[in-house]
Structures are given as C-alpha cells and as structure tokens.
Design a protein around this motif. Structure first.
Motif, PDB file in Angstrom:
ATOM      1  N   ILE A 171     -54.590 -37.213  30.559  1.00 21.04           N
ATOM      2  CA  ILE A 171     -54.995 -36.731  29.234  1.00 21.04           C
ATOM      3  C   ILE A 171     -53.769 -36.237  28.462  1.00 21.04           C
ATOM      4  CG2 ILE A 171     -56.290 -34.954  27.984  1.00 21.04           C
ATOM      5  CD1 ILE A 171     -58.405 -35.123  30.197  1.00 21.04           C
ATOM      6  N   GLY A 172     -52.888 -35.524  29.151  1.00 18.08           N
ATOM      7  CA  GLY A 172     -51.666 -35.046  28.516  1.00 18.08           C
ATOM      8  C   GLY A 172     -50.753 -36.181  28.082  1.00 18.08           C
ATOM      9  N   ILE A 173     -50.618 -37.214  28.933  1.00 13.30           N
ATOM     10  CA  ILE A 173     -49.814 -38.382  28.587  1.00 13.30           C
ATOM     11  C   ILE A 173     -50.414 -39.092  27.380  1.00 13.30           C
ATOM     12  CG2 ILE A 173     -49.058 -40.667  29.357  1.00 13.30           C
ATOM     13  CD1 ILE A 173     -48.896 -39.532  32.204  1.00 13.30           C
ATOM     14  N   ALA A 174     -51.752 -39.195  27.358  1.00 13.06           N
ATOM     15  CA  ALA A 174     -52.436 -39.844  26.231  1.00 13.06           C
ATOM     16  C   ALA A 174     -52.142 -39.122  24.929  1.00 13.06           C
ATOM     17  CB  ALA A 174     -53.940 -39.892  26.486  1.00 13.06           C
ATOM     18  N   ASP A 175     -52.234 -37.805  24.951  1.00 11.51           N
ATOM     19  CA  ASP A 175     -51.984 -37.010  23.749  1.00 11.51           C
ATOM     20  C   ASP A 175     -50.541 -37.187  23.269  1.00 11.51           C
ATOM     21  OD1 ASP A 175     -53.000 -34.795  21.897  1.00 11.51           O
ATOM     22  OD2 ASP A 175     -51.215 -33.849  22.746  1.00 11.51           O
ATOM     23  N   SER A 176     -49.597 -37.108  24.196  1.00  7.20           N
ATOM     24  CA  SER A 176     -48.183 -37.245  23.845  1.00  7.20           C
ATOM     25  C   SER A 176     -47.869 -38.641  23.330  1.00  7.20           C
ATOM     26  CB  SER A 176     -47.323 -36.929  25.072  1.00  7.20           C
ATOM     27  OG  SER A 176     -45.963 -37.139  24.808  1.00  7.20           O
ATOM     28  N   PHE A 177     -48.390 -39.658  24.022  1.00  4.23           N
ATOM     29  CA  PHE A 177     -48.131 -41.037  23.615  1.00  4.23           C
ATOM     30  C   PHE A 177     -48.686 -41.323  22.223  1.00  4.23           C
ATOM     31  CE2 PHE A 177     -49.932 -45.290  23.124  1.00  4.23           C
ATOM     32  CZ  PHE A 177     -48.764 -46.041  23.125  1.00  4.23           C
ATOM     33  N   MET A 178     -49.922 -40.924  21.984  1.00  7.91           N
ATOM     34  CA  MET A 178     -50.539 -41.207  20.690  1.00  7.91           C
ATOM     35  C   MET A 178     -49.802 -40.504  19.553  1.00  7.91           C
ATOM     36  SD  MET A 178     -52.931 -43.412  21.168  1.00  7.91           S
ATOM     37  CE  MET A 178     -54.111 -43.316  19.807  1.00  7.91           C
ATOM     38  N   LYS A 179     -49.294 -39.318  19.807  1.00  7.31           N
ATOM     39  CA  LYS A 179     -48.500 -38.623  18.787  1.00  7.31           C
ATOM     40  C   LYS A 179     -47.213 -39.388  18.506  1.00  7.31           C
ATOM     41  CE  LYS A 179     -50.417 -33.997  19.539  1.00  7.31           C
ATOM     42  NZ  LYS A 179     -50.246 -32.677  20.198  1.00  7.31           N
ATOM     43  N   LYS A 180     -46.560 -39.909  19.551  1.00  6.77           N
ATOM     44  CA  LYS A 180     -45.356 -40.712  19.357  1.00  6.77           C
ATOM     45  C   LYS A 180     -45.677 -42.005  18.613  1.00  6.77           C
ATOM     46  CE  LYS A 180     -42.848 -39.095  23.461  1.00  6.77           C
ATOM     47  NZ  LYS A 180     -42.318 -39.490  24.800  1.00  6.77           N
ATOM     48  N   ALA A 181     -46.920 -42.484  18.768  1.00  7.79           N
ATOM     49  CA  ALA A 181     -47.344 -43.721  18.108  1.00  7.79           C
ATOM     50  C   ALA A 181     -47.837 -43.482  16.683  1.00  7.79           C
ATOM     51  CB  ALA A 181     -48.438 -44.405  18.926  1.00  7.79           C
ATOM     52  N   GLY A 182     -47.743 -42.234  16.218  1.00 10.93           N
ATOM     53  CA  GLY A 182     -48.067 -41.948  14.830  1.00 10.93           C
ATOM     54  C   GLY A 182     -49.394 -41.273  14.561  1.00 10.93           C
ATOM     55  N   PHE A 183     -50.126 -40.899  15.615  1.00 11.91           N
ATOM     56  CA  PHE A 183     -51.406 -40.202  15.461  1.00 11.91           C
ATOM     57  C   PHE A 183     -51.138 -38.691  15.518  1.00 11.91           C
ATOM     58  CE2 PHE A 183     -52.473 -44.407  16.768  1.00 11.91           C
ATOM     59  CZ  PHE A 183     -53.732 -44.684  16.240  1.00 11.91           C
ATOM     60  N   GLU A 184     -51.304 -38.022  14.403  1.00 11.80           N
ATOM     61  CA  GLU A 184     -50.941 -36.605  14.335  1.00 11.80           C
ATOM     62  C   GLU A 184     -51.837 -35.732  15.207  1.00 11.80           C
ATOM     63  OE1 GLU A 184     -50.097 -33.142  10.934  1.00 11.80           O
ATOM     64  OE2 GLU A 184     -50.625 -35.197  10.351  1.00 11.80           O
ATOM     65  N   HIS A 185     -53.156 -36.028  15.198  1.00  8.92           N
ATOM     66  CA  HIS A 185     -54.119 -35.263  16.000  1.00  8.92           C
ATOM     67  C   HIS A 185     -55.006 -36.260  16.761  1.00  8.92           C
ATOM     68  CE1 HIS A 185     -52.914 -31.581  14.007  1.00  8.92           C
ATOM     69  NE2 HIS A 185     -53.134 -32.146  12.823  1.00  8.92           N
ATOM     70  N   PRO A 186     -54.538 -36.782  17.885  1.00 10.73           N
ATOM     71  CA  PRO A 186     -55.296 -37.814  18.604  1.00 10.73           C
ATOM     72  C   PRO A 186     -56.646 -37.299  19.105  1.00 10.73           C
ATOM     73  CG  PRO A 186     -53.063 -37.583  19.466  1.00 10.73           C
ATOM     74  CD  PRO A 186     -53.271 -36.448  18.549  1.00 10.73           C
ATOM     75  N   ARG A 187     -57.664 -38.128  18.909  1.00 11.87           N
ATOM     76  CA  ARG A 187     -59.006 -37.827  19.417  1.00 11.87           C
ATOM     77  C   ARG A 187     -59.186 -38.611  20.715  1.00 11.87           C
ATOM     78  NH1 ARG A 187     -62.277 -40.148  14.659  1.00 11.87           N
ATOM     79  NH2 ARG A 187     -60.565 -41.646  14.924  1.00 11.87           N
ATOM     80  N   ILE A 188     -59.293 -37.878  21.813  1.00 10.26           N
ATOM     81  CA  ILE A 188     -59.287 -38.478  23.142  1.00 10.26           C
ATOM     82  C   ILE A 188     -60.680 -38.402  23.753  1.00 10.26           C
ATOM     83  CG2 ILE A 188     -58.281 -38.374  25.448  1.00 10.26           C
ATOM     84  CD1 ILE A 188     -55.894 -36.844  24.107  1.00 10.26           C
ATOM     85  N   ALA A 189     -61.204 -39.547  24.181  1.00  9.73           N
ATOM     86  CA  ALA A 189     -62.488 -39.596  24.881  1.00  9.73           C
ATOM     87  C   ALA A 189     -62.235 -39.860  26.358  1.00  9.73           C
ATOM     88  CB  ALA A 189     -63.372 -40.693  24.300  1.00  9.73           C
ATOM     89  N   VAL A 190     -62.884 -39.103  27.211  1.00  7.00           N
ATOM     90  CA  VAL A 190     -62.748 -39.292  28.656  1.00  7.00           C
ATOM     91  C   VAL A 190     -64.002 -39.976  29.183  1.00  7.00           C
ATOM     92  CG1 VAL A 190     -62.448 -38.156  30.887  1.00  7.00           C
ATOM     93  CG2 VAL A 190     -61.304 -37.234  28.855  1.00  7.00           C
ATOM     94  N   ALA A 191     -63.837 -41.171  29.725  1.00  2.00           N
ATOM     95  CA  ALA A 191     -64.975 -41.901  30.289  1.00  2.00           C
ATOM     96  C   ALA A 191     -65.407 -41.271  31.602  1.00  2.00           C
ATOM     97  CB  ALA A 191     -64.604 -43.366  30.512  1.00  2.00           C
ATOM     98  N   GLY A 192     -66.696 -41.316  31.871  1.00  2.00           N
ATOM     99  CA  GLY A 192     -67.209 -40.824  33.138  1.00  2.00           C
ATOM    100  C   GLY A 192     -66.899 -41.778  34.278  1.00  2.00           C
ATOM    101  N   VAL A 193     -67.089 -41.290  35.485  1.00  2.00           N
ATOM    102  CA  VAL A 193     -66.882 -42.114  36.671  1.00  2.00           C
ATOM    103  C   VAL A 193     -68.131 -42.921  36.980  1.00  2.00           C
ATOM    104  CG1 VAL A 193     -66.455 -42.057  39.164  1.00  2.00           C
ATOM    105  CG2 VAL A 193     -65.243 -40.460  37.648  1.00  2.00           C
ATOM    106  N   ASN A 194     -69.286 -42.296  36.820  1.00  2.00           N
ATOM    107  CA  ASN A 194     -70.553 -42.858  37.260  1.00  2.00           C
ATOM    108  C   ASN A 194     -71.388 -43.379  36.094  1.00  2.00           C
ATOM    109  OD1 ASN A 194     -70.417 -42.028  40.185  1.00  2.00           O
ATOM    110  ND2 ASN A 194     -70.161 -40.014  39.215  1.00  2.00           N
ATOM    111  N   PRO A 195     -72.449 -44.162  36.361  1.00  2.00           N
ATOM    112  CA  PRO A 195     -73.329 -44.611  35.289  1.00  2.00           C
ATOM    113  C   PRO A 195     -73.836 -43.426  34.468  1.00  2.00           C
ATOM    114  CG  PRO A 195     -73.858 -45.752  37.328  1.00  2.00           C
ATOM    115  CD  PRO A 195     -72.862 -44.691  37.676  1.00  2.00           C
ATOM    116  N   HIS A 196     -73.867 -43.575  33.155  1.00  2.00           N
ATOM    117  CA  HIS A 196     -74.332 -42.523  32.246  1.00  2.00           C
ATOM    118  C   HIS A 196     -73.550 -41.217  32.426  1.00  2.00           C
ATOM    119  CE1 HIS A 196     -77.670 -45.123  31.168  1.00  2.00           C
ATOM    120  NE2 HIS A 196     -77.950 -45.266  32.456  1.00  2.00           N
ATOM    121  N   ALA A 197     -72.292 -41.346  32.875  1.00  2.00           N
ATOM    122  CA  ALA A 197     -71.441 -40.170  33.124  1.00  2.00           C
ATOM    123  C   ALA A 197     -72.113 -39.185  34.072  1.00  2.00           C
ATOM    124  CB  ALA A 197     -71.062 -39.483  31.814  1.00  2.00           C
ATOM    125  N   GLY A 198     -72.809 -39.737  35.075  1.00  3.63           N
ATOM    126  CA  GLY A 198     -73.392 -38.932  36.146  1.00  3.63           C
ATOM    127  C   GLY A 198     -74.777 -38.398  35.871  1.00  3.63           C
TER     128      GLY A 198
END
Length: 328
Positions: A187-214
């Motif tokens: 999640i931290g890498i995603a935030d940092s990468f997206m900021k470097k790619a020009g997204f000032e406030h990246p909106r990050i969605a975390v997918a669940g592991v299981n069907p229907h996110a458990g």
C-alpha cells in the motif's frame, strides 16, 4: 534527468527484437532519446528478414555516443556467445544469458544516471534459469541488481492500474506468507509510486482475498485478521485507502474512475482483469526501484517469434510511459 530511455532486448529468440524495431520505426518513437541494449547482430537480422521497416542501426560503446535522429537506432552491443547455434523461437541458455546481461548493463547505466528509465522487452524464465540465473522474472532480478528490498509489480493502463502483494508464487504459498507487514508495504509503495506518476492524492482500493471480501468471515478470515487492521492503520497515516473490496467488482469500479489503483492480493487476481481490459496497451512496471522500469505486458511468444506477426503496441506504450514518467 537526461530523459534517455534504455530499451533491453529481452530474449532474442522471442518477439523482443522485432517489436523493438517496429516500435522505434513508428512516428511516436522515431528520433526519441532511446538506446537499445542488446545484440546489434540480432537487430540487423530482424531487418535482413524483412520483419521491420529499414532503420539505420548505429552501434555505440557509450551513451554519450548516441545520435538521436529519425530512423536511427542506437544500440549498445551485447553479443550472443555462440551466434552460429542461435535458434529462432526456442528456449536456449545463451538467449537467457543475453537477456540477463542486457538487464545488468541497463541497471548499471540507470544507477549511474546515464539513462533515466528502462523499458524491457520480454524474457523467458526457463531460458534465464538454463543460463544459471535463477530469478522468477524481471521484477525480482531488478530488485536484486539494485539492492531493493521493498518492491512490487504494477500493471498500468490509462484506465486501470494494479499493484500486486504477491506474484510468482503458488496460491498455497501466497496464503501461507500473507502478512500485515507485506500488505502495508505494498500500500505504501502504491501511494509513493502513484504520486511519482503525477497523482497528487492517490485513491487506493485493496482487493479482498476471498469471494465477496470474506463476507464478514463467512468465506474466510484473512480480511478480518490481516487486511482490515492494515487498512485502518494506513488510513490513520493519512493515505486514501478503501477496502477490503470484493475482488469481482473492484477492478471495474477502478476502471470507471472510483479509485486510482487496486492492490491485488496475488498474480492472477490482478493480471486477468487488466489483460482482459487492456492486453495490448498494458505496461508492466516495477515499483520501488531507484529508477522507473516499464515493460511490454506479454511474453516472448515463441509461437510467432521471427514470423513478422508480432504486435509492437505494448512495447510502444511501454517506452512512451517510460518517457512520461521520467519527465514528471
């Protein structure tokens, strides 16, 4: 940054040489500040077989010797060890070794700030291993060469971006090794990468592991025991993180603009939707490295290699994105 992009040949027995030459012949890339790191002999062979438009192949020893002009391809020569034994479209150790040496040279150039980013043509993992280089793929090889501990694979299109908690391991090992620490890192890498790619406030969605996110523990406990605590902790740090989100809808929601990037839990969870939605324009990026690395998001395609049928679209997009990212 000098804005120069290093393009590695990948496995010469695959479609890499053909898509590189086709890409550099397009109006989008002709004359751009690009240097191919690979076999000059192989590039000449691509032209001799009529697989690409005619270009002037300019062999150089150093980056500073490059001539950036329309229809000129600058190449730092990484020769085959046994050209007479080279075979098209087949797994072979010398092809895997050449792919490794190309990556190693490109990494040295990037770490010395001689080039600004690296765009890689596909390599073949079996050939890489036959040559004695035991890495699961580009991502892990580049992490080793740069001494990078925290890294992750990103698949990138204009409308869908996915970063992976795990990639080239079995589902069983993924479940055994899934941890709060790794999810937080990604999640931290995603935030940092997206900021470097020009997204000032990246909106990050975390997918669940299981069907229907458990479904609140009905279909699995990983969401409750691992994902929820991490998401809450990252939110408290000020990151815009949502989830765990049902995996069967979150990718479509992201494509429609609700989120900027999805944290996928394992390889196929992220790869299948992205390749379905953007097979030819998808780019593979290693996030967390000291420099940007992009790659055509497909394999060596031995079945069509050296036949003239290879589509260079993903390679073109990969180089274009490397140019864009290195200039942000």
């Amino acid at each position: 940054m000098n804005g120069i992009i290093g393009i590695t040949m990948g496995d010469p027995a695959g479609i890499g040489p053909e898509i590189i030459m086709k890409a550099l012949a397009t109006p989008l890339l002709s004359g751009r500040k690009c240097i191919v790191i690979g076999s000059a002999e192989i590039l000449h062979l691509v032209q001799d077989k009529g697989l690409s438009p005619a270009l002037d192949i300019h062999t150089i020893e150093q980056v500073e010797d490059a001539v950036f002009a329309p229809d000129v391809v600058n190449v730092i020569d990484i020769p085959l060890t046994d050209p007479a034994a080279f075979r098209f479209g087949e797994v072979q150790a010398q092809a895997g070794d050449l792919a490794y040496r190309c990556i190693k040279k490109a990494t040295e150039l990037a770490m010395n700030d001689e080039i600004s980013a690296v765009a890689t043509a596909p390599l073949n993992k079996e050939a890489l291993h036959l040559a004695g280089h035991h890495y699961p793929g580009h991502t892990e090889l580049l992490a080793h060469l740069t001494g990078t501990k925290d890294f992750a694979m990103v698949l990138y299109t204009d409308t869908l971006k996915v970063i992976h908690v795990s990639t080239h391991i079995s589902l069983l090992n993924f479940l055994k090794n899934l941890s709060q620490e790794r999810v937080a890192t990604v999640i931290g890498i995603a935030d940092s990468f997206m900021k470097k790619a020009g997204f000032e406030h990246p909106r990050i969605a975390v997918a669940g592991v299981n069907p229907h996110a458990g479904e609140n523990g009905l279909f699995g406990e990983e969401e409750n025991t691992i994902l929820n605590p991490v998401i809450q902790a990252m939110q408290e740090k000020g990151l815009d993180v949502s989830g765990p989100c049902p995996p069967d809808t979150v990718f479509l929601q992201t494509k429609q603009g609700q989120y900027d990037i999805v944290v996928a839990m394992y390889h196929d969870q992220g790869h299948i939707p992205l390749k379905l939605m953007g097979f030819y324009d998808g780019v593979n990026i290693t996030a967390g490295l000291p420099f940007f690395r992009t790659s055509a998001d497909h394999g060596t395609a031995f079945d069509i290699a050296w036949t003239g049928k290879a589509n260079p679209e993903s390679m073109i997009t990969s180089v274009e994105l490397a140019v864009k990212l290195s200039n942000i």
